[in-house]
Motif scaffolding. Structure first.
Motif, short mmCIF file in Angstrom:
data_model
loop_
_atom_site.label_atom_id
_atom_site.label_comp_id
_atom_site.label_asym_id
_atom_site.label_seq_id
_atom_site.Cartn_x
_atom_site.Cartn_y
_atom_site.Cartn_z
N ASP A 52 -9.02 25.39 -22.79
CA ASP A 52 -10.29 25.01 -22.18
C ASP A 52 -10.25 25.19 -20.66
O ASP A 52 -10.98 24.54 -19.92
CB ASP A 52 -10.69 23.57 -22.54
N LYS B 51 -8.13 24.47 -18.30
CA LYS B 51 -7.66 23.41 -17.44
C LYS B 51 -6.19 23.63 -17.10
O LYS B 51 -5.43 24.10 -17.93
CB LYS B 51 -7.85 22.03 -18.10
N TYR C 59 -15.28 18.18 -22.33
CA TYR C 59 -15.15 19.47 -23.01
C TYR C 59 -15.74 19.29 -24.40
O TYR C 59 -15.31 18.44 -25.17
CB TYR C 59 -13.68 19.89 -23.10
N GLU D 10 -18.08 23.04 -20.77
CA GLU D 10 -17.55 21.95 -19.95
C GLU D 10 -18.71 21.33 -19.19
O GLU D 10 -19.50 22.05 -18.55
CB GLU D 10 -16.50 22.46 -18.98
N THR E 133 -11.74 15.71 -19.90
CA THR E 133 -10.77 16.56 -19.23
C THR E 133 -10.39 15.98 -17.88
O THR E 133 -10.99 15.04 -17.41
CB THR E 133 -11.33 17.98 -19.03
#
Length: 243
Positions: free
Chosen positions: A111, A113, A172, A213, A243
């Protein structure tokens, strides 16, 4: 400087042994936190930190050993062939080299990150600790390890408390399609949440889930955990996490 520790700063067997053992203990204290937190899992942990700190301490000891030998035991030979040494060069190479090891602990999740920055910073700090201990700067090293351990253990609780009090959360969300994403956005707005930012994942093929996101400003009285629970119960929401 504490004069009682001066005998440990000398290049003796006892002095070398104490520095290496202290480096192993200090590196282990930092590494224990990363091992316990499993961040990131499978990468640098307890033993890695100990080896980095001990290796850095040994490097600094090697610098001092060469300087001592060239200025004393090897002085005559060194004078004839013109050998000179700079005790700071080995330490500088440790600081440069640890960047490669630290970079290997930083990963990017699916995702998008970044994970592992704390581990990389811990490895760098562990190397610096080893250099300080190897140089015999015990006072600075012990103060530094106390502050680093405090940052990892005590301040992590403060960070979690601050995050729990924050009304801005990053979510997310993975849904079946764009229509389902619209349902999520409508739900959040009906709850009084304000959507500050939205980033939909790269190119999608037909049938692929929609990943997005969201940066959401929660309404008064709402919590991130409660909002996550409500969103997760929506139809066609496959996955949601903070997140």
């Amino acid at each position: 400087m504490i004069q009682a520790l001066d005998f440990l700063r000398e290049m003796t067997v006892l002095g070398v042994a104490v520095r290496l053992v202290l480096a192993m203990v200090c590196g282990g204290l930092i590494g224990y936190n990363r091992e316990r937190m499993r961040r990131p899992k499978g990468l640098a942990g307890f033993r890695t930190y100990m080896m980095v700190c001990v290796g850095a301490a040994l490097t600094m000891l090697l610098s001092q050993y060469e300087y001592t030998m060239i200025t004393e035991s090897w002085a005559a030979v060194a004078g004839k062939v013109g050998i000179k040494t700079d005790v700071s060069r080995f330490g500088a190479q440790v600081i440069n080299g640890i960047g490669f090891l630290g970079a290997g602990t930083i990963i990017v999740t699916k995702d998008d990150k970044i994970r592992g920055l704390t581990t990389a910073a811990g490895l760098w700090a562990s190397a610096c600790l080893g250099l300080a201990i190897g140089a015999g700067f015990f006072e600075g090293a012990l103060l530094a390890v106390a502050l680093i351990v405090a940052a990892m253990y005590l301040f992590s609780g403060i960070k979690l408390r601050l995050l729990s009090m924050s009304r801005v959360v990053s979510l997310y969300v993975e849904v079946d399609g764009l229509t389902d994403l619209g349902d999520v956005l409508i739900f959040l707005r009906r709850q009084g949440a304000h959507i500050m930012e939205m980033d939909i994942g790269g190119e999608r093929k037909e049938g692929d889930p929609c990943r997005v996101e969201l940066v959401v400003y929660l309404p008064a009285g709402a919590t991130a955990a409660g909002m996550l629970a409500c969103v997760s119960r929506l139809k066609n929401v496959n996955h949601v996490h903070e997140t």
